[in-house]
Design an enzyme around this catalytic site. Structure first.
Site, PDB file in Angstrom:
ATOM      1  N   HIS A 170       3.994 -11.372  -6.133  1.00 33.26           N
ATOM      2  CA  HIS A 170       3.734 -10.003  -5.699  1.00 33.26           C
ATOM      3  C   HIS A 170       2.243  -9.908  -5.368  1.00 33.26           C
ATOM      4  O   HIS A 170       1.436  -9.434  -6.152  1.00 33.26           O
ATOM      5  CB  HIS A 170       4.115  -9.002  -6.781  1.00 33.26           C
ATOM      6  CG  HIS A 170       5.521  -8.512  -6.664  1.00 33.26           C
ATOM      7  ND1 HIS A 170       5.958  -7.776  -5.585  1.00 33.26           N
ATOM      8  CD2 HIS A 170       6.596  -8.682  -7.466  1.00 33.26           C
ATOM      9  CE1 HIS A 170       7.245  -7.496  -5.740  1.00 33.26           C
ATOM     10  NE2 HIS A 170       7.664  -8.039  -6.859  1.00 33.26           N
ATOM     11  N   ASP A 175       5.136  -4.541  -6.632  1.00 28.83           N
ATOM     12  CA  ASP A 175       5.552  -4.366  -8.027  1.00 28.83           C
ATOM     13  C   ASP A 175       5.012  -3.049  -8.576  1.00 28.83           C
ATOM     14  O   ASP A 175       5.693  -2.334  -9.330  1.00 28.83           O
ATOM     15  CB  ASP A 175       5.083  -5.539  -8.881  1.00 28.83           C
ATOM     16  CG  ASP A 175       3.600  -5.875  -8.687  1.00 28.83           C
ATOM     17  OD1 ASP A 175       3.003  -5.471  -7.678  1.00 28.83           O
ATOM     18  OD2 ASP A 175       3.033  -6.570  -9.551  1.00 28.83           O
ATOM     19  N   TYR A 374       7.419  -3.778  14.059  1.00 24.99           N
ATOM     20  CA  TYR A 374       7.256  -2.446  13.475  1.00 24.99           C
ATOM     21  C   TYR A 374       6.456  -1.544  14.412  1.00 24.99           C
ATOM     22  O   TYR A 374       5.425  -1.965  14.943  1.00 24.99           O
ATOM     23  CB  TYR A 374       6.486  -2.513  12.142  1.00 24.99           C
ATOM     24  CG  TYR A 374       7.162  -3.274  11.033  1.00 24.99           C
ATOM     25  CD1 TYR A 374       8.513  -3.593  11.069  1.00 24.99           C
ATOM     26  CD2 TYR A 374       6.420  -3.688   9.924  1.00 24.99           C
ATOM     27  CE1 TYR A 374       9.113  -4.293  10.054  1.00 24.99           C
ATOM     28  CE2 TYR A 374       7.021  -4.387   8.889  1.00 24.99           C
ATOM     29  CZ  TYR A 374       8.370  -4.695   8.955  1.00 24.99           C
ATOM     30  OH  TYR A 374       8.956  -5.382   7.934  1.00 24.99           O
ATOM     31  N   GLU A 450      -4.708  -1.856 -13.500  1.00 27.34           N
ATOM     32  CA  GLU A 450      -3.539  -1.000 -13.728  1.00 27.34           C
ATOM     33  C   GLU A 450      -3.896   0.440 -14.062  1.00 27.34           C
ATOM     34  O   GLU A 450      -3.015   1.307 -14.057  1.00 27.34           O
ATOM     35  CB  GLU A 450      -2.663  -1.612 -14.820  1.00 27.34           C
ATOM     36  CG  GLU A 450      -2.031  -2.938 -14.376  1.00 27.34           C
ATOM     37  CD  GLU A 450      -1.423  -3.728 -15.512  1.00 27.34           C
ATOM     38  OE1 GLU A 450      -1.914  -3.574 -16.658  1.00 27.34           O
ATOM     39  OE2 GLU A 450      -0.471  -4.495 -15.270  1.00 27.34           O
TER      40      GLU A 450
END
Length: 473
Positions: A170, A175, A374, A450
């Site tokens: 990841h 994630d 895209y 985090e």
């Protein structure tokens, strides 16, 4: 030399250009001019205009959401680490999808699984009266990258990708996206008695594209009815990024990312001895002329001030021996555009140019545009204006940034073509680190602070509350 004289103003929100050194590169000069005109520059070190927004006023529901976000933060981080340690490539997100589905079902969501192979669409109906249908999106797939970080939950996973055994990581923060939306799902379910309207969650596979010839991700989810019954009124999405410090939020109105398309070009000639090229048709020379001529599609046919574009060749293969002119040459490259109209026009012009150049030199050219391209992500201007004050309340005005339009690609664009969309960025680079120096998204050393995740969680929750005009009475 100073090109601009700082103006005196009592308003702290007025933009004043910095003095510029005597020696000024043309590229940096153009970037500065763009910044001073209030446009998004395309360089590495952006000049940000001051934000002319005020944080939206707080209501009771925002305080409740914030308390619950802090309560769930530890579990959200645990989910993120578990998903990080067990990454899965596009259309292979079986474990991740099962984890999400189990969580949503336990919360009482109406869950539809296996949308576009491994995607999930989940619906929660508010109980506080009529209101809009709000979609929230998180992408789930990882990348074929070998992780080289030293975190305790580093990936050691491997998978088959396009026929090859590859490592999986990841490396782009998906994630984090999944964990944030799982946490948001729980808090929204706990507060459905206070919510107006409906929330639709989109856990999407395969944002990072699929092997050649395969179509998936957002486009496939829409084809399989992700926006049906009920159709969303708006869609919100976020992306964590190393280019912002943890605690910061970035956004812009209008173009956010570029349209991203891949092409394959085959140039055919006539094989002959390299010592007697007049006996053949040299596809290497033809292909070289095409590569040279295609530069004019950007430099002479594109208004790069209003709509930047990039057309690049990354693969050029031809021949097996030094004294043989081959029968064909194969090239591959990418087109990046700023608007759908421009995207279609440049695809047509490149195909036309390559074909005619080859014919004019006695050869043939075939251009194939991959089906999994895209369009650009376009933030709806009215929705952006309405929701930016929500982000300012969440992050604080000092932690808000007007970010540059990126020439990267993102298939959130398909969702934002179907309904008005708002896509924003969440910082995850640790305090004391320079976001310009840390390993970027897609790096094998990509790291996440985090502490930035709770900002993304709070933003998603409060966007729902504010757009639906929900509150606790």
């Amino acid at each position: 030399m100073k090109l601009f004289t700082p103006a005196k103003s009592s308003s702290p929100q007025r933009f004043v250009a910095e003095a510029i050194d005597d020696v000024l590169e043309r590229r940096q000069f153009l970037k500065t001019l763009c910044a001073c005109c209030g446009l998004f520059a395309l360089g590495v070190s952006p000049l940000h205009a001051a934000l002319n927004i005020e944080p939206a006023p707080a209501r009771k529901i925002h305080g409740v959401f914030d308390v619950q976000a802090r309560d769930i933060e530890e579990r959200m981080i645990a989910w993120r680490r578990d998903i990080h340690e067990n990454p899965e490539l596009g259309n292979q997100e079986v474990r991740t999808s099962a984890l999400v589905a189990q969580h949503l079902k336990a919360l009482g969501y109406d869950v539809r699984e296996k949308v576009a192979t491994t995607g999930i669409v989940a619906v929660l109906k508010g109980e506080a009266g009529a209101g809009p249908v709000i979609a929230l999106r998180a992408d789930m797939d990882a990348l074929p990258v070998e992780e080289k970080t030293d975190v305790s939950f580093a990936s050691k996973a491997r998978a088959i990708w396009d026929g090859d055994d590859v490592p999986v990581m990841h490396a782009c923060g998906h994630d984090c996206h999944v964990a944030i939306l799982m946490a948001a799902a729980e808090i929204l379910a706990q507060n459905k008695a206070h919510l107006k309207g409906t929330v639709k969650l989109l856990f999407q596979p395969a944002e990072e594209k699929l092997p050649r010839g395969e179509v998936g991700g957002a486009r496939k989810m829409l084809e399989e009815g992700a926006f049906a019954d009920p159709k969303p009124d708006v869609v919100f999405g976020l992306h964590v990024g190393s280019n912002l410090a943890a605690g910061m939020v970035g956004y812009c109105s209008g173009p956010v990312t570029a349209g991203s398309d891949a092409f394959r070009l085959t140039v055919k000639g006539k094989q002959t001895h390299a010592g007697a090229p007049w006996n053949g048709v040299d596809p290497i020379v033809i292909a070289s002329e095409i590569v040279s001529s295609m530069q004019t599609l950007v430099s002479r046919e594109t208004d790069v001030v209003r709509e930047p574009a990039v057309l690049s060749v990354g693969v050029f293969k031809g021949g097996t021996r030094y004294n043989i002119i081959p029968a064909k040459v194969e090239l591959a490259g990418t087109l990046r555009t700023s608007a759908e109209r421009q995207r279609q026009q440049m695809m047509e012009r490149f195909t036309e140019l390559a074909t005619l150049v080859a014919q004019g030199m006695g050869g043939e050219a075939e251009v194939i545009w991959e089906a999994n391209g895209y369009p650009p992500v376009i933030n709806n201007p009215e929705l952006t204006t309405r929701m930016a004050p929500t982000l300012a309340r969440v992050a604080g005005i000092d932690n808000m940034k007007l970010v540059e339009r990126s020439m990267g690609g993102e298939d959130f664009s398909y969702f934002a073509q179907a309904v008005p969309g708002f896509f924003f960025r969440v910082g995850i680079t640790g305090k004391g680190l320079d976001p310009r120096e840390v390993p970027a998204n897609h790096s094998d050393l990509f790291l996440v602070d985090e502490s930035g995740l709770i900002v993304g969680l709070r933003a998603m929750l409060q966007l729902v509350a504010d757009y639906s005009e929900s509150d606790i009475v």
